[in-house]
Scaffold this motif. Structure first.
Motif, PDB file in Angstrom:
ATOM      1  N   LYS A 151     -63.477   7.510   9.427  1.00  0.00           N
ATOM      2  CA  LYS A 151     -62.981   7.232  10.780  1.00  0.00           C
ATOM      3  C   LYS A 151     -61.527   7.647  10.904  1.00  0.00           C
ATOM      4  CE  LYS A 151     -66.107   3.364  11.734  1.00  0.00           C
ATOM      5  NZ  LYS A 151     -66.205   1.909  12.056  1.00  0.00           N
ATOM      6  N   VAL A 152     -61.174   8.151  12.088  1.00  0.00           N
ATOM      7  CA  VAL A 152     -59.793   8.525  12.354  1.00  0.00           C
ATOM      8  C   VAL A 152     -58.924   7.268  12.392  1.00  0.00           C
ATOM      9  CG1 VAL A 152     -58.229   9.523  14.061  1.00  0.00           C
ATOM     10  CG2 VAL A 152     -60.457  10.575  13.669  1.00  0.00           C
ATOM     11  N   PHE A 153     -57.844   7.277  11.611  1.00  0.00           N
ATOM     12  CA  PHE A 153     -56.886   6.169  11.621  1.00  0.00           C
ATOM     13  C   PHE A 153     -55.957   6.376  12.801  1.00  0.00           C
ATOM     14  CE2 PHE A 153     -52.611   4.668  10.133  1.00  0.00           C
ATOM     15  CZ  PHE A 153     -52.875   3.308  10.257  1.00  0.00           C
ATOM     16  N   THR A 154     -56.010   5.477  13.798  1.00  0.00           N
ATOM     17  CA  THR A 154     -55.238   5.662  15.025  1.00  0.00           C
ATOM     18  C   THR A 154     -54.030   4.741  15.129  1.00  0.00           C
ATOM     19  OG1 THR A 154     -56.722   4.146  16.201  1.00  0.00           O
ATOM     20  CG2 THR A 154     -57.220   6.497  16.343  1.00  0.00           C
ATOM     21  N   GLY A 155     -53.912   3.764  14.222  1.00  0.00           N
ATOM     22  CA  GLY A 155     -52.740   2.891  14.252  1.00  0.00           C
ATOM     23  C   GLY A 155     -52.821   1.825  15.329  1.00  0.00           C
ATOM     24  N   GLY A 156     -51.697   1.165  15.570  1.00  0.00           N
ATOM     25  CA  GLY A 156     -51.674   0.015  16.476  1.00  0.00           C
ATOM     26  C   GLY A 156     -51.878   0.353  17.942  1.00  0.00           C
ATOM     27  N   ARG A 157     -51.340   1.506  18.382  1.00  0.00           N
ATOM     28  CA  ARG A 157     -51.441   1.838  19.806  1.00  0.00           C
ATOM     29  C   ARG A 157     -52.186   3.143  20.069  1.00  0.00           C
ATOM     30  NH1 ARG A 157     -46.273   1.911  22.988  1.00  0.00           N
ATOM     31  NH2 ARG A 157     -45.398   3.059  21.219  1.00  0.00           N
TER      32      ARG A 157
END
Length: 303
Positions: A151-157
């Motif tokens: 899965k793509v790691f998209t972070g907090g925002r």
């Protein structure tokens, strides 16, 4: 049984590329490249995009999933471009909503282009790779992505992994040190002060192609230039490796042709900064999709 196919769309500042992608083989058919600039000048970029999609779907009525890669930041819901520097006309346009309204039976998947290309390597790359890896693109800028458990790691925002925007040497961010134009500035600067034999011209006309060709012939100056690039990129990668605890790194993008010449300096930097734990089993390799990375990456969003 008919093959499963998706429509992949790679939106760039110069061209919008699209094609039908076979989900099993990665074969691209019905490829078209549209001029982004003329679409921008029309003042209705999303309408031109919709028209181009309609032409694809007329011929391929079985397509019900479309993946779109964009060069910039996207909201956390993955429906609206937030900051697309190359195509500011798309900023804050509810793109998925606009397209869904026009094509109600089709699902649309939106993602940052580096994230999409990174995912494409998992589904369509020449070699089977781990389910977690870091992907770096070297080109006009420096892009990045992390795939964690497929899965793509998209972070907090929603917009994690922008290594090109992180602090680097010379009081600059990384891509202002090793982006394409900055690489050429570095090369021309080092050429002026270089004393010795070199194939590189001294009239500030060095090109990236010429630089790679010279390095391939063992040109000392060209190798020194790429050594500096490798040091700067290696330092940035050390941060990512220590923070994300990932031991596979893929390098793609237009400047990845220099990979063999920057790798020694990257590895030397790893030896200097990484702990034994992070250094063991660490692999840095070239991405395999080349010019098709954006389009295949966009299609991979449909899985």
């Amino acid at each position: 049984m008919a093959a499963i196919e998706y429509l992949g769309i790679d939106i760039g500042g110069t061209n919008v590329k699209m094609g039908i992608v076979n989900a099993e083989t990665g074969h691209i058919s019905n490829f078209y490249s549209h001029d982004s600039v003329s679409w921008r000048k029309s003042g209705h970029f999303e309408e031109r995009l919709g028209e181009a999609i309609a032409l694809q779907l007329i011929d391929h009525k079985h397509i019900n999933k479309v993946g779109i890669g964009l060069p910039g930041m996207i909201d956390s819901s993955r429906t609206t471009p937030v900051e697309i520097t190359a195509i500011p006309e798309l900023n804050n346009v509810p793109l998925v909503e606009v397209l869904k309204k026009r094509f109600p039976t089709v699902d649309f998947f939106l993602e940052n282009d580096a994230n999409a290309a990174a995912l494409g390597e998992f589904y369509f790359g020449e070699e089977r790779i781990d389910e977690s890896y870091i992907f770096i693109t070297l080109g006009t800028g420096v892009g990045g992505a992390a795939i964690i458990n497929k899965k793509v790691f998209t972070g907090g925002r929603g917009n994690a992994m922008e290594p090109g925007h992180t602090p680097s040497a010379n009081g600059k961010v990384l891509e202002r040190n090793i982006g394409k134009n900055e690489l050429l500035d570095l090369a021309n600067s080092m050429r002026k002060s270089f004393i010795g034999e070199t194939h590189l011209p001294d009239d500030e006309t060095i090109t990236t192609t010429g630089l790679v060709a010279a390095a391939g012939e063992g040109d000392v100056l060209a190798l020194q230039i790429f050594e500096r690039v490798g040091e700067l990129l290696g330092e940035s990668l050390c941060h990512l490796i220590a923070i994300l605890d990932i031991n596979l790194i893929l390098v793609g993008g237009g400047l990845s042709a220099s990979f063999d010449y920057i790798l020694p300096a990257i590895n030397k930097t790893f030896g200097q900064w990484l702990t034994k734990y992070h250094a063991e089993g660490l692999t840095v390799t070239r991405a395999t999709l080349g010019n098709d990375a954006g389009l295949l990456g966009a299609a991979s969003l449909c899985f």
